[in-house]
Enzyme design. Structure first.
Site, short mmCIF file in Angstrom:
data_model
loop_
_atom_site.label_atom_id
_atom_site.label_comp_id
_atom_site.label_asym_id
_atom_site.label_seq_id
_atom_site.Cartn_x
_atom_site.Cartn_y
_atom_site.Cartn_z
N PHE A 113 0.81 -1.22 0.00
CA PHE A 113 0.00 0.00 0.00
C PHE A 113 0.84 1.26 0.00
O PHE A 113 0.37 2.33 -0.40
CB PHE A 113 -0.96 -0.01 1.20
CG PHE A 113 -0.34 0.38 2.52
CD1 PHE A 113 -0.45 1.68 3.00
CD2 PHE A 113 0.33 -0.55 3.30
CE1 PHE A 113 0.10 2.04 4.21
CE2 PHE A 113 0.88 -0.20 4.52
CZ PHE A 113 0.77 1.09 4.98
N LYS A 114 2.10 1.16 0.42
CA LYS A 114 2.96 2.34 0.46
C LYS A 114 3.14 2.97 -0.93
O LYS A 114 3.44 4.16 -1.04
CB LYS A 114 4.33 1.98 1.03
CG LYS A 114 4.31 1.24 2.37
CD LYS A 114 3.82 2.10 3.50
CE LYS A 114 3.77 1.36 4.83
NZ LYS A 114 5.07 1.13 5.44
N ASP A 115 2.96 2.17 -1.99
CA ASP A 115 3.11 2.69 -3.35
C ASP A 115 2.13 3.82 -3.65
O ASP A 115 2.43 4.71 -4.44
CB ASP A 115 2.91 1.58 -4.39
CG ASP A 115 4.02 0.56 -4.41
OD1 ASP A 115 5.18 0.94 -4.22
OD2 ASP A 115 3.72 -0.63 -4.62
N THR B 268 7.87 0.26 3.38
CA THR B 268 8.19 1.64 3.01
C THR B 268 9.47 1.70 2.19
O THR B 268 9.57 2.45 1.21
CB THR B 268 8.33 2.51 4.27
OG1 THR B 268 7.05 2.71 4.85
CG2 THR B 268 8.92 3.88 3.93
#
Length: 457
Positions: free
Chosen positions: A93-95, A126
């Protein structure tokens, strides 16, 4: 910047809000236009046409392998939904925020004729998201700290296999909190920070929080609920950035009822939302678990939440954080601030290794869906807080391929992985092992920048 010059976290002067009619006006927008609508009130130093272009370059189907960018998938007829956030370049999800950060950093640095040296810490996802977003950026170098031996084999390979002239991986003898504290200690040295133009991409960076708030709006619109009807979210959380983005969306007017904060065995946040006591864990007390990205004993973004709970009172927040810095608990029991916490809609839950495996197995059998261990923590806690007639949206945080061993243990088979990551564990690894020592880290950064700045325009 991440940390403000006085050592605190940057916050906006005010939080813009959407009226019910304005929320309805967001329906039908694609992801890039929705991101513009949500983020523009905070961004007044980039012309409209340029900001729209940056967002269109970021949130493109070719980058996130979906026209929806963050698809919302119902889990049977259970009333549970999975918000898919892991279709980007690093499968986490960090993308969603990091890709935007890469584009906007490049945009700003080009116009200013400046360089930026990013110093970050990662518990697993991250780091790879930042490195994939920043590689090839001529004016950016990335120094990424990770806890030595505490990431999954895939996470290690994903980061350490990168052989890029502007990416430096540093494995620290310690846990994630040690890495995070090193970043803060270097940032606190104003002279060093200015000389080497140190910046941040961790969740303490406000632009990341803001970009993450967008997918909460996207989920609400995808549910197509009647105006004003609430929805709930369950969010796996270690450093509190992902769930704080949801709280920000709620403050902006999104009709969110509950935000369930899902923890693993390192249950600092669960303890707080259950008891009113925030008690950080020392490095030696942080357990190594099968959802390693949440193996965190001190949640940095929690400071932002306390600031808003205190009515934007910086003096009170500083006093609380002085307690944290002194390894003393912040105890809100019996106070008006604890009542504000109770009214904020945030609740806590936790999951153990055995429960995590059972949730992965049950999701596979019941819904035909393989999930990673962090998402399993979120799904389990989401099930505990699900309310009849109210959609419960569980945030997917990574693809199961990033945590093959745990998924294999749960379901007896290896999860599929994208073709581009086949055999990644066999690639040569590029990293430097350092002690948990700020002076050694500064010397390493200074030495590498002395070499890099001579060779890079």
């Amino acid at each position: 910047m991440g940390l403000a010059p006085d050592g605190g976290l940057a916050m906006p002067e005010r939080i813009p809000t959407f009226s019910a009619d304005e929320l309805e006006g967001l329906r039908g927008l694609d992801y890039a236009d929705l991101a513009y609508a949500v983020m523009r009130p905070y961004i007044d130093d980039i012309p409209e046409s340029d900001l729209r272009a940056l967002l269109r370059a970021t949130y493109h189907p070719d980058v996130f392998h979906s026209a929806d960018i963050t698809p919302l998938t119902p889990l049977g007829d259970s009333g549970l939904f999975l918000l898919e956030l892991s279709n980007g370049p690093s499968l986490a999800f960090k993308d969603i925020a990091m890709q935007f950060l890469g584009h906007v950093f490049e945009y700003v640095l080009e116009r200013r004729g400046e360089r930026l040296n990013i110093l970050g810490a990662t518990s697993g996802d991250t780091g790879s998201a930042a490195e994939y977003a920043m590689r090839g950026k001529a004016r950016v170098n990335v120094f990424m700290l990770s806890p030595h031996g505490r990431m999954s084999a895939f996470q290690q390979a994903q980061m350490f296999s990168l052989d890029e002239p502007n990416v430096f991986n540093i494995a620290v003898r310690g846990v994630f909190d040690d890495c995070q504290d090193l970043v803060k200690e270097v940032n606190a040295d104003a002279e060093f920070k200015a000389r080497y133009t140190i910046g941040a991409v961790n969740s303490i960076n406000w632009a990341r929080v803001l970009a993450q708030a967008v997918y909460y709006f996207k989920a609400y619109l995808a549910l197509n609920l009647p105006a004003g009807q609430p929805m709930d979210f369950s969010v796996p959380s270690g450093n509190f950035g992902n769930v704080f983005a949801g709280y920000l969306a709620k403050q902006m007017g999104l009709p969110i009822g509950q935000l369930a904060v899902a923890s693993n065995e390192n249950d600092v946040l669960h303890e707080f939302f259950s008891t009113g006591v925030y008690r950080v864990r020392r490095s030696a007390q942080v357990a190594q678990t099968s959802s390693p990205s949440m193996d965190i004993g001190k949640a940095s973004n929690f400071e932002r939440y306390l600031y808003l709970i205190a009515g934007a009172d910086g003096v009170q927040t500083r006093a609380w954080w002085a307690e944290v810095g002194g390894s003393r608990p912040v105890d809100l029991r019996g106070t008006a601030h604890w009542e504000a916490v109770r009214a904020s809609g945030l609740v806590g839950g936790r999951s153990s290794h055995a429960e995590r495996l059972e949730t992965i197995r049950r999701a596979d059998e019941r819904f035909g869906r393989l999930i990673d261990p962090h998402t399993a923590d979120g799904l389990r806690v989401g099930e505990q807080y699900a309310r009849a007639g109210v959609p419960m949206v569980c945030l997917e945080t990574a693809l199961p391929a990033k945590f093959e061993a745990t998924v294999q243990e749960a379901v007896g088979r290896t999860p599929p992985r994208p073709q581009r990551f086949k055999g990644i564990e066999a690639l040569p690894r590029h990293f430097t092992l350092l002690d948990n020592d700020a002076a050694a880290l500064k010397a390493f950064v200074a030495g590498k920048l002395g070499q890099t700045l001579q060779a890079t325009p």
